[in-house]
Design a protein around this motif. Structure first.
Motif, PDB file in Angstrom:
ATOM      1  N   PHE A 178       0.812  -1.217   0.000  1.00 57.52           N
ATOM      2  CA  PHE A 178       0.000   0.000   0.000  1.00 57.52           C
ATOM      3  C   PHE A 178       0.852   1.278   0.000  1.00 57.52           C
ATOM      4  O   PHE A 178       0.424   2.316   0.486  1.00 57.52           O
ATOM      5  N   GLY A 179       2.066   1.192  -0.530  1.00 58.99           N
ATOM      6  CA  GLY A 179       2.877   2.388  -0.725  1.00 58.99           C
ATOM      7  C   GLY A 179       3.869   2.689   0.375  1.00 58.99           C
ATOM      8  O   GLY A 179       4.578   3.700   0.293  1.00 58.99           O
ATOM      9  N   ALA A 180       3.957   1.841   1.385  1.00 61.00           N
ATOM     10  CA  ALA A 180       4.876   2.123   2.496  1.00 61.00           C
ATOM     11  C   ALA A 180       6.318   2.184   2.006  1.00 61.00           C
ATOM     12  O   ALA A 180       7.079   3.100   2.370  1.00 61.00           O
ATOM     13  N   ASP A 181       6.726   1.240   1.177  1.00 59.71           N
ATOM     14  CA  ASP A 181       8.096   1.235   0.659  1.00 59.71           C
ATOM     15  C   ASP A 181       8.344   2.427  -0.252  1.00 59.71           C
ATOM     16  O   ASP A 181       9.417   3.036  -0.204  1.00 59.71           O
ATOM     17  N   VAL A 204       8.435  12.731 -10.916  1.00 58.32           N
ATOM     18  CA  VAL A 204       7.336  12.207 -11.739  1.00 58.32           C
ATOM     19  C   VAL A 204       6.205  11.690 -10.858  1.00 58.32           C
ATOM     20  O   VAL A 204       5.026  11.937 -11.132  1.00 58.32           O
ATOM     21  N   VAL A 205       6.537  10.986  -9.790  1.00 57.12           N
ATOM     22  CA  VAL A 205       5.513  10.453  -8.891  1.00 57.12           C
ATOM     23  C   VAL A 205       4.706  11.581  -8.262  1.00 57.12           C
ATOM     24  O   VAL A 205       3.462  11.531  -8.226  1.00 57.12           O
ATOM     25  N   LEU A 206       5.381  12.615  -7.777  1.00 58.89           N
ATOM     26  CA  LEU A 206       4.677  13.736  -7.149  1.00 58.89           C
ATOM     27  C   LEU A 206       3.795  14.477  -8.153  1.00 58.89           C
ATOM     28  O   LEU A 206       2.656  14.844  -7.850  1.00 58.89           O
ATOM     29  N   ILE A 207       4.311  14.680  -9.370  1.00 57.16           N
ATOM     30  CA  ILE A 207       3.523  15.357 -10.399  1.00 57.16           C
ATOM     31  C   ILE A 207       2.328  14.501 -10.809  1.00 57.16           C
ATOM     32  O   ILE A 207       1.223  15.012 -11.030  1.00 57.16           O
ATOM     33  N   ALA A 208       2.533  13.177 -10.901  1.00 56.41           N
ATOM     34  CA  ALA A 208       1.435  12.285 -11.266  1.00 56.41           C
ATOM     35  C   ALA A 208       0.298  12.361 -10.253  1.00 56.41           C
ATOM     36  O   ALA A 208      -0.887  12.389 -10.624  1.00 56.41           O
ATOM     37  N   LEU A 209       0.643  12.407  -8.969  1.00 62.77           N
ATOM     38  CA  LEU A 209      -0.392  12.525  -7.941  1.00 62.77           C
ATOM     39  C   LEU A 209      -1.139  13.851  -8.060  1.00 62.77           C
ATOM     40  O   LEU A 209      -2.373  13.905  -7.935  1.00 62.77           O
ATOM     41  N   ALA A 210      -0.405  14.927  -8.334  1.00 64.27           N
ATOM     42  CA  ALA A 210      -1.047  16.230  -8.508  1.00 64.27           C
ATOM     43  C   ALA A 210      -1.952  16.230  -9.734  1.00 64.27           C
ATOM     44  O   ALA A 210      -3.061  16.789  -9.713  1.00 64.27           O
ATOM     45  N   LEU A 211      -1.497  15.615 -10.824  1.00 57.94           N
ATOM     46  CA  LEU A 211      -2.303  15.565 -12.050  1.00 57.94           C
ATOM     47  C   LEU A 211      -3.561  14.727 -11.857  1.00 57.94           C
ATOM     48  O   LEU A 211      -4.598  15.005 -12.472  1.00 57.94           O
ATOM     49  N   PHE A 212      -3.487  13.712 -11.012  1.00 53.18           N
ATOM     50  CA  PHE A 212      -4.688  12.929 -10.732  1.00 53.18           C
ATOM     51  C   PHE A 212      -5.740  13.797 -10.038  1.00 53.18           C
ATOM     52  O   PHE A 212      -6.937  13.720 -10.366  1.00 53.18           O
ATOM     53  N   VAL A 213      -5.300  14.622  -9.102  1.00 50.59           N
ATOM     54  CA  VAL A 213      -6.235  15.533  -8.426  1.00 50.59           C
ATOM     55  C   VAL A 213      -6.823  16.518  -9.437  1.00 50.59           C
ATOM     56  O   VAL A 213      -8.039  16.779  -9.444  1.00 50.59           O
ATOM     57  N   LEU A 214      -5.980  17.068 -10.314  1.00 59.53           N
ATOM     58  CA  LEU A 214      -6.473  17.987 -11.342  1.00 59.53           C
ATOM     59  C   LEU A 214      -7.457  17.299 -12.280  1.00 59.53           C
ATOM     60  O   LEU A 214      -8.457  17.895 -12.693  1.00 59.53           O
ATOM     61  N   LEU A 233      -2.336   3.292  -8.128  1.00 64.74           N
ATOM     62  CA  LEU A 233      -2.410   2.435  -6.940  1.00 64.74           C
ATOM     63  C   LEU A 233      -1.510   1.212  -7.086  1.00 64.74           C
ATOM     64  O   LEU A 233      -0.746   0.876  -6.170  1.00 64.74           O
ATOM     65  N   THR A 234      -1.591   0.530  -8.223  1.00 68.75           N
ATOM     66  CA  THR A 234      -0.801  -0.684  -8.404  1.00 68.75           C
ATOM     67  C   THR A 234       0.689  -0.383  -8.512  1.00 68.75           C
ATOM     68  O   THR A 234       1.522  -1.205  -8.109  1.00 68.75           O
ATOM     69  N   THR A 235       1.027   0.790  -9.049  1.00 70.04           N
ATOM     70  CA  THR A 235       2.445   1.148  -9.209  1.00 70.04           C
ATOM     71  C   THR A 235       3.049   1.634  -7.900  1.00 70.04           C
ATOM     72  O   THR A 235       4.104   1.154  -7.471  1.00 70.04           O
ATOM     73  N   LEU A 236       2.405   2.587  -7.268  1.00 65.98           N
ATOM     74  CA  LEU A 236       2.955   3.172  -6.046  1.00 65.98           C
ATOM     75  C   LEU A 236       2.711   2.289  -4.832  1.00 65.98           C
ATOM     76  O   LEU A 236       3.440   2.381  -3.841  1.00 65.98           O
ATOM     77  N   GLY A 237       1.700   1.422  -4.895  1.00 65.22           N
ATOM     78  CA  GLY A 237       1.405   0.552  -3.763  1.00 65.22           C
ATOM     79  C   GLY A 237       2.298  -0.661  -3.684  1.00 65.22           C
ATOM     80  O   GLY A 237       2.312  -1.353  -2.660  1.00 65.22           O
ATOM     81  N   ALA A 238       3.065  -0.920  -4.738  1.00 61.72           N
ATOM     82  CA  ALA A 238       3.948  -2.090  -4.754  1.00 61.72           C
ATOM     83  C   ALA A 238       5.317  -1.727  -4.208  1.00 61.72           C
ATOM     84  O   ALA A 238       5.868  -0.660  -4.507  1.00 61.72           O
ATOM     85  N   ALA A 239       5.877  -2.618  -3.408  1.00 57.65           N
ATOM     86  CA  ALA A 239       7.223  -2.408  -2.862  1.00 57.65           C
ATOM     87  C   ALA A 239       8.264  -2.846  -3.882  1.00 57.65           C
ATOM     88  O   ALA A 239       8.043  -3.764  -4.665  1.00 57.65           O
ATOM     89  N   GLY A 240       9.408  -2.173  -3.850  1.00 61.08           N
ATOM     90  CA  GLY A 240      10.517  -2.537  -4.721  1.00 61.08           C
ATOM     91  C   GLY A 240      10.498  -1.811  -6.050  1.00 61.08           C
ATOM     92  O   GLY A 240       9.494  -1.239  -6.457  1.00 61.08           O
ATOM     93  N   HIS A 243      13.158   2.739  -8.752  1.00 63.90           N
ATOM     94  CA  HIS A 243      13.779   3.426  -9.876  1.00 63.90           C
ATOM     95  C   HIS A 243      13.024   3.252 -11.183  1.00 63.90           C
ATOM     96  O   HIS A 243      13.256   3.988 -12.143  1.00 63.90           O
ATOM     97  N   ALA A 244      12.084   2.279 -11.232  1.00 67.90           N
ATOM     98  CA  ALA A 244      11.334   2.026 -12.463  1.00 67.90           C
ATOM     99  C   ALA A 244       9.892   2.523 -12.398  1.00 67.90           C
ATOM    100  O   ALA A 244       9.143   2.358 -13.362  1.00 67.90           O
ATOM    101  N   LYS A 245       9.504   3.167 -11.311  1.00 69.34           N
ATOM    102  CA  LYS A 245       8.095   3.526 -11.147  1.00 69.34           C
ATOM    103  C   LYS A 245       7.644   4.585 -12.156  1.00 69.34           C
ATOM    104  O   LYS A 245       6.475   4.585 -12.566  1.00 69.34           O
ATOM    105  N   ALA A 246       8.519   5.482 -12.574  1.00 74.04           N
ATOM    106  CA  ALA A 246       8.130   6.448 -13.599  1.00 74.04           C
ATOM    107  C   ALA A 246       7.846   5.748 -14.919  1.00 74.04           C
ATOM    108  O   ALA A 246       6.924   6.124 -15.653  1.00 74.04           O
TER     109      ALA A 246
END
Length: 297
Positions: A178-181, A204-214, A233-240, A243-246
């Motif tokens: 759920f994004g802890a990692d 990119v992660v921070l901007i993506a979250l902001a764009l979702f709100v927009l 959710l599936t990308t940020l909620g997964a651990a590990g 460096h590839a999340k963007a």
């Protein structure tokens, strides 16, 4: 078995038919898929707004920091193509086409679960409201068949119903927390010197979250909003693999719609002024990923 089969099987089927060899065939398929994805983004933007928004949506997707992977043998491009055209078909209530493309997406990447959830929910709503006859019911069966079928096959091969998830955990150290990692690594990146890639991913992660709100504030069609939300959710909620999340977020193209609409309203001159430095930064970062960065993008 950690990798979904459609892209490598497609490359394997085409390679004997061309003089390119396996590696060049894989690159060619990725390039064609990226063009199909850009066309799909244009189609979605044009349908929701106008031709200018469609063009800018496709261009914005092409100048994202990790867009260099569209020229590499990764499956993000072909998955984005399936997702874009499936969502386009869904907006047009072309249930069978949306479902078949969702099936293909489900055989391409694990995040196909996000697309099939949207298609199935939309089809269920239409079926309960008795719209479009039998087609929504058929879509409910077809859309999840690829993703569910592959996980069932892996489960049978491994002798355990959670076989694919077990492989992800045991072989790749990937679990869902759920994004802890993600939060822990982001805090570490912002607290101490690290590689350029890690800073870019965090941005990119921070901007993506902001764009979702927009996107929510802009009252984006719920199908696109739910799809983007599930990809996040599936990308940020997964651990590990921080460096590839963007790269994993590349298929979440509806997040770019608020920017595309704003640039379209600003006019071509202002849009080009904004896009030019983004293009330069993307080209520089792409070179960095190819030449200097020594892990997967």
């Amino acid at each position: 078995m950690a990798f979904f089969p459609l892209y490598p099987r497609l490359v394997g089927a085409l390679e004997p038919l061309t003089p390119l060899g396996a590696r060049a065939t894989a690159l060619a398929v990725a390039a064609v898929a990226a063009l199909a994805a850009a066309w799909g983004l244009f189609a979605v933007g044009e349908r929701l707004y106008d031709r200018r928004v469609g063009i800018l949506l496709a261009v914005l997707w092409g100048v994202l920091p990790h867009s260099i992977v569209q020229n590499m043998s990764y499956s993000e491009g072909i998955f984005t193509a399936f997702a874009a055209w499936s969502l386009y078909a869904l907006l047009r209530r072309s249930w069978l086409l949306a479902a078949v493309l969702s099936l293909c997406a489900g055989l391409t990447r694990p995040t196909g679960s996000a697309l099939l959830a949207v298609v199935c929910l939309a089809a269920l709503i239409a079926a309960l409201r008795r719209r479009d006859g039998w087609r929504p019911w058929a879509a409910l069966v077809i859309a999840p068949a690829g993703w569910v079928g592959y996980l069932a096959w892996v489960g049978r091969q491994t002798g355990r119903p959670d076989g694919w998830f077990h492989i992800q955990d045991a072989g790749w150290g990937t679990t869902f927390d759920f994004g802890a990692d993600t939060v822990r690594v982001a805090q570490r990146v912002l607290a101490q010197p690290t590689a350029l890639t890690m800073y870019v991913v965090t941005l990119v992660v921070l901007i993506a979250l902001a764009l979702f709100v927009l996107s929510a504030l802009d009252r984006q069609p719920w199908q696109l909003l739910l799809y983007s939300g599930l990809i996040l959710l599936t990308t940020l909620g997964a651990a590990g693999y921080y460096h590839a999340k963007a790269r994993f977020l590349l298929p979440a193209f509806p997040l770019l719609l608020p920017v595309a609409v704003a640039l379209a309203r600003a006019g071509w001159a202002r849009a080009v002024t904004v896009l030019t430095p983004l293009l330069i930064v993307s080209a520089y970062f792409g070179g960095y990923v190819l030449i200097i960065w020594n892990r997967s993008p």
